[in-house]
Design an enzyme around this catalytic site. Structure first.
Site, mmCIF file in Angstrom:
data_model
loop_
_atom_site.group_PDB
_atom_site.id
_atom_site.type_symbol
_atom_site.label_atom_id
_atom_site.label_comp_id
_atom_site.label_asym_id
_atom_site.label_seq_id
_atom_site.Cartn_x
_atom_site.Cartn_y
_atom_site.Cartn_z
ATOM 1 N N PHE A 148 0.810 -1.222 0.000
ATOM 2 C CA PHE A 148 0.000 0.000 0.000
ATOM 3 C C PHE A 148 0.839 1.265 0.000
ATOM 4 O O PHE A 148 0.370 2.330 -0.378
ATOM 5 C CB PHE A 148 -0.948 0.004 1.219
ATOM 6 C CG PHE A 148 -0.286 0.458 2.504
ATOM 7 C CD1 PHE A 148 -0.202 1.813 2.808
ATOM 8 C CD2 PHE A 148 0.265 -0.447 3.399
ATOM 9 C CE1 PHE A 148 0.426 2.243 3.974
ATOM 10 C CE2 PHE A 148 0.890 -0.026 4.564
ATOM 11 C CZ PHE A 148 0.972 1.326 4.848
ATOM 12 N N LYS A 172 -1.263 -6.967 -9.282
ATOM 13 C CA LYS A 172 -2.214 -7.131 -8.169
ATOM 14 C C LYS A 172 -1.775 -6.118 -7.116
ATOM 15 O O LYS A 172 -0.895 -6.379 -6.298
ATOM 16 C CB LYS A 172 -2.112 -8.561 -7.628
ATOM 17 C CG LYS A 172 -3.336 -9.076 -6.893
ATOM 18 C CD LYS A 172 -3.822 -8.235 -5.747
ATOM 19 C CE LYS A 172 -3.037 -8.406 -4.467
ATOM 20 N NZ LYS A 172 -3.434 -7.427 -3.416
ATOM 21 N N GLU A 175 -4.958 -3.806 -1.864
ATOM 22 C CA GLU A 175 -6.405 -3.546 -1.838
ATOM 23 C C GLU A 175 -6.742 -2.342 -0.971
ATOM 24 O O GLU A 175 -7.883 -1.917 -0.901
ATOM 25 C CB GLU A 175 -7.162 -4.796 -1.371
ATOM 26 C CG GLU A 175 -6.858 -5.284 0.043
ATOM 27 C CD GLU A 175 -5.605 -6.153 0.168
ATOM 28 O OE1 GLU A 175 -4.603 -5.879 -0.536
ATOM 29 O OE2 GLU A 175 -5.613 -7.095 0.984
ATOM 30 N N ARG A 176 -5.714 -1.756 -0.305
ATOM 31 C CA ARG A 176 -6.003 -0.620 0.573
ATOM 32 C C ARG A 176 -6.056 0.704 -0.190
ATOM 33 O O ARG A 176 -6.734 1.629 0.213
ATOM 34 C CB ARG A 176 -4.943 -0.511 1.672
ATOM 35 C CG ARG A 176 -4.943 -1.748 2.551
ATOM 36 C CD ARG A 176 -4.063 -1.522 3.760
ATOM 37 N NE ARG A 176 -3.372 -2.742 4.121
ATOM 38 C CZ ARG A 176 -2.370 -2.793 4.973
ATOM 39 N NH1 ARG A 176 -1.926 -1.694 5.535
ATOM 40 N NH2 ARG A 176 -1.790 -3.939 5.263
ATOM 41 N N SER A 225 5.366 -6.996 3.276
ATOM 42 C CA SER A 225 5.986 -7.347 4.553
ATOM 43 C C SER A 225 6.727 -8.688 4.449
ATOM 44 O O SER A 225 6.462 -9.486 3.540
ATOM 45 C CB SER A 225 4.913 -7.385 5.641
ATOM 46 O OG SER A 225 3.859 -8.220 5.227
ATOM 47 N N CYS A 280 9.526 1.854 3.441
ATOM 48 C CA CYS A 280 10.480 0.778 3.744
ATOM 49 C C CYS A 280 11.898 1.329 3.828
ATOM 50 O O CYS A 280 12.790 0.656 4.293
ATOM 51 C CB CYS A 280 10.413 -0.300 2.690
ATOM 52 S SG CYS A 280 11.037 0.258 1.117
ATOM 53 N N GLU A 382 9.563 -4.435 12.814
ATOM 54 C CA GLU A 382 9.247 -3.216 12.063
ATOM 55 C C GLU A 382 7.963 -2.601 12.630
ATOM 56 O O GLU A 382 6.976 -3.306 12.810
ATOM 57 C CB GLU A 382 9.039 -3.589 10.591
ATOM 58 C CG GLU A 382 8.682 -2.424 9.704
ATOM 59 C CD GLU A 382 8.411 -2.859 8.269
ATOM 60 O OE1 GLU A 382 7.714 -3.871 8.053
ATOM 61 O OE2 GLU A 382 8.889 -2.168 7.355
HETATM 62 P P1 NAD Z 1 1.555 -6.574 3.009
HETATM 63 O O1 NAD Z 1 2.576 -7.647 3.082
HETATM 64 O O2 NAD Z 1 0.434 -6.598 3.985
HETATM 65 O O3 NAD Z 1 0.842 -6.595 1.565
HETATM 66 C C1 NAD Z 1 1.596 -6.606 0.373
HETATM 67 C C2 NAD Z 1 0.800 -7.340 -0.691
HETATM 68 O O4 NAD Z 1 0.595 -8.693 -0.273
HETATM 69 C C3 NAD Z 1 -0.581 -6.744 -0.940
HETATM 70 O O5 NAD Z 1 -0.826 -6.724 -2.321
HETATM 71 C C4 NAD Z 1 -1.521 -7.696 -0.204
HETATM 72 O O6 NAD Z 1 -2.775 -7.802 -0.816
HETATM 73 C C5 NAD Z 1 -0.787 -9.020 -0.287
HETATM 74 N N1 NAD Z 1 -1.063 -9.874 0.874
HETATM 75 C C6 NAD Z 1 -1.372 -9.471 2.142
HETATM 76 N N2 NAD Z 1 -1.554 -10.536 2.933
HETATM 77 C C7 NAD Z 1 -1.355 -11.638 2.180
HETATM 78 C C8 NAD Z 1 -1.389 -13.041 2.448
HETATM 79 N N3 NAD Z 1 -1.664 -13.506 3.658
HETATM 80 N N4 NAD Z 1 -1.128 -13.872 1.439
HETATM 81 C C9 NAD Z 1 -0.844 -13.411 0.213
HETATM 82 N N5 NAD Z 1 -0.788 -12.095 -0.093
HETATM 83 C C10 NAD Z 1 -1.041 -11.215 0.868
HETATM 84 O O7 NAD Z 1 2.344 -5.188 3.037
HETATM 85 P P2 NAD Z 1 1.733 -3.729 3.161
HETATM 86 O O8 NAD Z 1 1.227 -3.529 4.535
HETATM 87 O O9 NAD Z 1 0.843 -3.426 2.015
HETATM 88 O O10 NAD Z 1 3.056 -2.846 2.952
HETATM 89 C C11 NAD Z 1 3.922 -2.506 3.988
HETATM 90 C C12 NAD Z 1 5.077 -3.466 4.060
HETATM 91 O O11 NAD Z 1 5.777 -3.481 2.830
HETATM 92 C C13 NAD Z 1 6.105 -3.061 5.097
HETATM 93 O O12 NAD Z 1 6.574 -4.208 5.735
HETATM 94 C C14 NAD Z 1 7.211 -2.422 4.283
HETATM 95 O O13 NAD Z 1 8.490 -2.422 4.861
HETATM 96 C C15 NAD Z 1 7.173 -3.265 3.064
HETATM 97 N N6 NAD Z 1 7.788 -2.590 1.926
HETATM 98 C C16 NAD Z 1 8.985 -3.058 1.491
HETATM 99 C C17 NAD Z 1 9.608 -2.433 0.440
HETATM 100 C C18 NAD Z 1 10.922 -2.932 -0.076
HETATM 101 O O14 NAD Z 1 11.278 -2.558 -1.164
HETATM 102 N N7 NAD Z 1 11.637 -3.766 0.651
HETATM 103 C C19 NAD Z 1 9.003 -1.338 -0.177
HETATM 104 C C20 NAD Z 1 7.775 -0.903 0.293
HETATM 105 C C21 NAD Z 1 7.168 -1.549 1.351
#
Ligand code: NAD
Length: 498
Positions: A148, A172, A175-176, A225, A280, A382
């Site tokens: 998101f 994909k 969804e937020r 994450s 991140c 985190e």
């Molecule tokens: P998230 O892991 O909750 O979601 C990321 C994606 O995974 C979304 O599209 C979501 O729909 C999907 N998802 C969520 N739960 C899932 C599940 N159980 N099974 C399969 N898919 C699932 O992350 P977020 O809250 O949207 O974003 C924040 C996180 O992303 C933080 O941890 C941040 O550090 C990380 N991030 C990392 C980078 C990097 O380049 N390393 C960059 C930006 C954000």
């Protein structure tokens, strides 16, 4: 209420019974519903991608680049609309939302040079009458799953390079805040991209699993994450896909005794609290070296943090806006409590912050802890919110060990005027991206982005030349054009060039 549909085969596609709620973080209410798709909607996208991609892959790279040039122009023309839309669903302030779009556009600019980036290698005369050359070919249908916190930049990191390389890309998004990704795909169509080459399917785990299990999707790029990143990497690779999966972070800012403290305070305030810490590459941990440095830094930092202005995302004077939703706000507040319970000194507590007229908004004031210890769970995990933790180190070696031994290894920064210390730090620290007097060292688009340890699974980075490697496979051709004379070589022995 507004419905956010999938974007399949060049048009909105309203299908699926399940919906997710998209909040207005400034006010706390639901502003739209997004469809949560499944294997059926994905299949539709795969069929459209299959129809489209062979012709796109066969289109010469210069023509593919022209679509990218046009796209860049269109996104620039629509910058304000995109930034406002992004800010309204994410909650980051509009200036920061423009930056989100702009950093993505820089990858599109890189993709404009794809004819050059795709050039293969050539060896003339590798043996008698023999030349060897290699070419990079697209993979076919590929996918990206994005978080998101950068709903414009991260999708563009992925699809900019993947599409320019000749693939069909299925996105994909989170969804937020799913509206900007759809607008980005619509603008690609306007730029001349054939239908089916960039599609958006919305959803949660069900859609993600359908992507990971689909035989015709050759590669998956993920950012989110760490636990989910690890899951994506394991399931995707078990299904024979190429996967890069980037995860969470806990970036440290090391402050040496000779650092320019005015610069550090300014940089830290922006890097720890900008975008409400939902980056991140944020700097949520500061490590001053020596108690004198720590005391001086704290003295300068506390008033600077107190001056930060938290406001609605359209407030041009605000330094940062609300966090993305109520659940995330609660999670951050729980971590603040945890750190206090573990023995951290809560110098500034941002809980209970309320903005007049926006009492239901997801706001958290800036929070600052001193005397945080590496043994705290709140340090090891985190938080992803406007919370800065100070961990005091006695020596350079101790400061170097903290980020090196942390489970995450995304980014790190050192503030110093000493070139030797900076060089030593950059060479030895066990982290993927390093800033020297640069608080948020996100590499430019023609270099590459990627963290280490639990911040990244897989071994090919995002964008730049590594992105081209990720989205293509290499083919190597060994050709012989003999002059007709019989060489008498033994065809039963493995050929050598000797
Ligand atoms: P998230 O892991 O909750 O979601 C990321 C994606 O995974 C979304 O599209 C979501 O729909 C999907 N998802 C969520 N739960 C899932 C599940 N159980 N099974 C399969 N898919 C699932 O992350 P977020 O809250 O949207 O974003 C924040 C996180 O992303 C933080 O941890 C941040 O550090 C990380 N991030 C990392 C980078 C990097 O380049 N390393 C960059 C930006 C954000």
């Amino acid at each position: 209420m507004r419905n956010i549909d999938h974007f399949i085969a060049g048009a909105a596609f309203a299908s699926g019974e399940r919906h997710g709620e998209v909040f207005d973080p400034n006010n706390g209410g639901v502003q739209a519903k997004v469809r949560l798709g499944s294997a059926a909607e994905l299949e539709r996208a795969v069929v459209a991608a299959n129809e489209a991609w062979p012709a796109w892959a066969a289109t010469n790279p210069q023509r593919r680049a022209r679509v990218m040039f046009k796209y860049k122009e269109l996104v620039e023309r629509n910058m304000e609309e995109l930034a406002l839309l992004l800010s309204s669903e994410h909650g980051k302030v509009v200036a920061d939302a423009r930056g989100d779009v702009q950093r993505g556009l820089e990858v599109i600019e890189f993709a404009c040079g794809i004819p050059h980036a795709l050039k293969g290698e050539y060896t003339q005369g590798a043996g008698p009458g023999i030349d060897v050359y290699s070419m990079r070919q697209p993979l076919g249908i590929v996918a990206g799953i994005t978080p998101f916190n950068f709903p414009a930049m991260i999708p563009m990191w992925m699809f900019g390079v993947a599409i320019a390389c000749g693939n069909a890309f299925i996105l994909k998004p989170s969804e937020r805040d799913p509206s900007v990704p759809v607008r980005l795909a619509e603008l690609m169509k306007e730029a001349g991209l054939p239908d089916g080459i960039l599609q958006v399917v919305h959803g949660d785990k069900e859609m993600v699993d359908a992507i990971l299990d689909h035989d015709e999707i050759r590669a998956v790029s993920f950012v989110g994450s760490s636990d989910i990143a690890h899951y994506i990497y394991s399931r995707g690779t078990a299904n024979g896909k190429r996967v890069q999966a980037f995860g969470g972070a806990k970036n440290h800012g090391i402050v040496m005794p000779d650092a320019d403290l005015d610069q550090v305070v300014n940089d830290l305030a922006g890097a720890a609290f900008g975008s409400a810490g939902e980056r991140c590459m944020a700097l949520p941990v500061v490590v001053p070296v020596g108690n004198k440095t720590a005391n001086e830094l704290r003295e300068a930092l506390v008033p600077a943090i107190r001056k930060l202005r938290v406001g609605v995302s359209t407030d041009a004077e605000a330094h940062y806006g609300p966090v993305v939703n109520a659940a995330h706000k609660q999670r951050i507040e729980d971590y603040i409590q945890m750190c206090a319970d573990e023995g951290g000194e809560l110098v500034i507590d941002g809980r209970g912050f309320s903005l007049q007229g926006h009492e239901e908004g997801f706001f958290i004031g800036p929070t600052f802890f001193d005397h945080v210890k590496p043994t705290f769970r709140s340090y090891q995990e985190e938080i992803f919110g406007p919370v800065l933790q100070m961990v005091r180190a006695d020596t350079f070696e101790e400061a170097l060990r903290l980020p090196s031994e942390h489970q995450y290894g995304n980014g790190v920064a050192i503030f110093t005027r000493n070139g030797h210390a900076a060089r030593e730090f950059a060479h030895r620290v066990n982290v993927g991206m390093v800033g020297i007097n640069v608080p948020i060292p996100v590499p430019v688009a023609y270099h590459t982005f990627g963290g280490w340890k639990r911040s990244g699974f897989g071994d090919i980075n995002q964008h730049g030349p590594e992105g081209v490697r990720f989205w293509t496979k290499v083919k190597t051709i060994t050709q012989r054009w003999p002059d007709g004379s019989v060489t008498g070589e033994n065809a039963f022995v493995i050929p050598t060039m000797g």
